[in-house]
Design a protein around this motif. Structure first.
Motif, PDB file in Angstrom:
ATOM      1  N   ALA A  70       0.872  -1.489   0.260  1.00  0.00           N
ATOM      2  CA  ALA A  70       0.422   0.026  -0.076  1.00  0.00           C
ATOM      3  C   ALA A  70       0.757   1.421  -0.071  1.00  0.00           C
ATOM      4  O   ALA A  70       0.507   2.131  -0.542  1.00  0.00           O
ATOM      5  N   PRO A  71       1.739   1.676   1.234  1.00  0.00           N
ATOM      6  CA  PRO A  71       2.792   2.571   0.322  1.00  0.00           C
ATOM      7  C   PRO A  71       2.955   2.619  -0.390  1.00  0.00           C
ATOM      8  O   PRO A  71       3.457   4.241  -1.106  1.00  0.00           O
ATOM      9  N   TYR A  72       3.766   1.650  -1.605  1.00  0.00           N
ATOM     10  CA  TYR A  72       3.889   1.796  -2.431  1.00  0.00           C
ATOM     11  C   TYR A  72       3.184   2.168  -3.926  1.00  0.00           C
ATOM     12  O   TYR A  72       3.693   3.218  -4.530  1.00  0.00           O
ATOM     13  N   GLY A  73       1.724   1.891  -3.966  1.00  0.00           N
ATOM     14  CA  GLY A  73       1.016   2.076  -4.281  1.00  0.00           C
ATOM     15  C   GLY A  73       0.697   3.582  -4.335  1.00  0.00           C
ATOM     16  O   GLY A  73       0.360   4.425  -5.550  1.00  0.00           O
ATOM     17  N   ASN A  74       0.602   3.889  -3.197  1.00  0.00           N
ATOM     18  CA  ASN A  74       0.113   5.470  -2.504  1.00  0.00           C
ATOM     19  C   ASN A  74       1.169   6.634  -3.253  1.00  0.00           C
ATOM     20  O   ASN A  74       0.997   7.780  -3.575  1.00  0.00           O
ATOM     21  N   LEU A  75       2.672   5.958  -3.231  1.00  0.00           N
ATOM     22  CA  LEU A  75       3.070   7.042  -3.179  1.00  0.00           C
ATOM     23  C   LEU A  75       3.394   6.697  -5.349  1.00  0.00           C
ATOM     24  O   LEU A  75       3.866   7.880  -5.757  1.00  0.00           O
ATOM     25  N   MET A  76       3.335   5.469  -5.981  1.00  0.00           N
ATOM     26  CA  MET A  76       2.879   5.981  -7.067  1.00  0.00           C
ATOM     27  C   MET A  76       1.947   7.313  -7.452  1.00  0.00           C
ATOM     28  O   MET A  76       1.822   7.683  -8.140  1.00  0.00           O
ATOM     29  N   HIS A  77       0.820   6.612  -7.111  1.00  0.00           N
ATOM     30  CA  HIS A  77      -0.231   7.123  -7.470  1.00  0.00           C
ATOM     31  C   HIS A  77      -0.536   9.073  -7.108  1.00  0.00           C
ATOM     32  O   HIS A  77      -0.621   9.545  -7.890  1.00  0.00           O
TER      33      HIS A  77
END
Length: 168
Positions: A70-77
């Motif tokens: 989730a942290p990586y998905g948030n960073l990406m988006h």
């Protein structure tokens, strides 16, 4: 003159400067907030369903073999795409092309077309690459995503127009 894509600012590539970086980040933040409010609050309240852009980002990262928590998905988006990549695309690619190819086109129309192009990229290609059907199978959520990406494009461009007028 600032309301069309034909002015000098629109047709020329921006100078790389601290002001340009701030312009990118502010336009991306405003547009990302509008996209997320539309896709996670307004559309579901209207019965259209909600967007899950972080899930799509996570799927894309996973398809690349990268960490996809989730942290990586948030960073990406939120940061890499919403606050940097898409605003850079508007300032350095789309706006100058529209100004040269369709001179006189109002920035609202150009930015809505840019948003639609972002939708084709995100929901057409990225969704497919992440293991989903292209355009998410043209389900109801596909159209919520189209409206969200068009809104994103218009809000990002409106922020740029507003900030450029203030500094002119």
């Amino acid at each position: 003159m600032a309301s069309t894509t034909t002015n000098q600012t629109a047709s020329a590539l921006p100078r790389i400067s601290a002001d340009t970086i701030v312009l990118i980040l502010l336009s991306g933040a405003a547009a990302s907030m509008s996209f997320d409010i539309w896709g996670k609050v307004v559309a579901p309240l209207l019965g259209f369903g909600g967007l899950a852009p972080v899930g799509l980002a996570r799927g894309f990262l996973g398809a690349l073999g990268l960490p996809n928590g989730a942290p990586y998905g948030n960073l990406m988006h939120l940061f890499l795409v919403g606050m940097i990549a898409y605003p850079v695309g508007w300032l350095f690619i789309a706006r100058p092309i529209f100004a040269r190819v369709l001179p006189g086109l109002h920035w609202t129309i150009a930015s809505a077309l840019y948003g639609a192009a972002l939708w084709v990229f995100a929901i057409g290609f990225i969704a497919w690459f992440a293991g989903n059907p292209a355009f998410l199978g043209f389900a109801r959520i596909t159209w919520v995503a189209l409206a969200g990406h068009v809104l994103y494009g218009v809000v990002a461009a409106a922020t740029v127009v507003y900030l450029e007028k203030r500094t002119a």
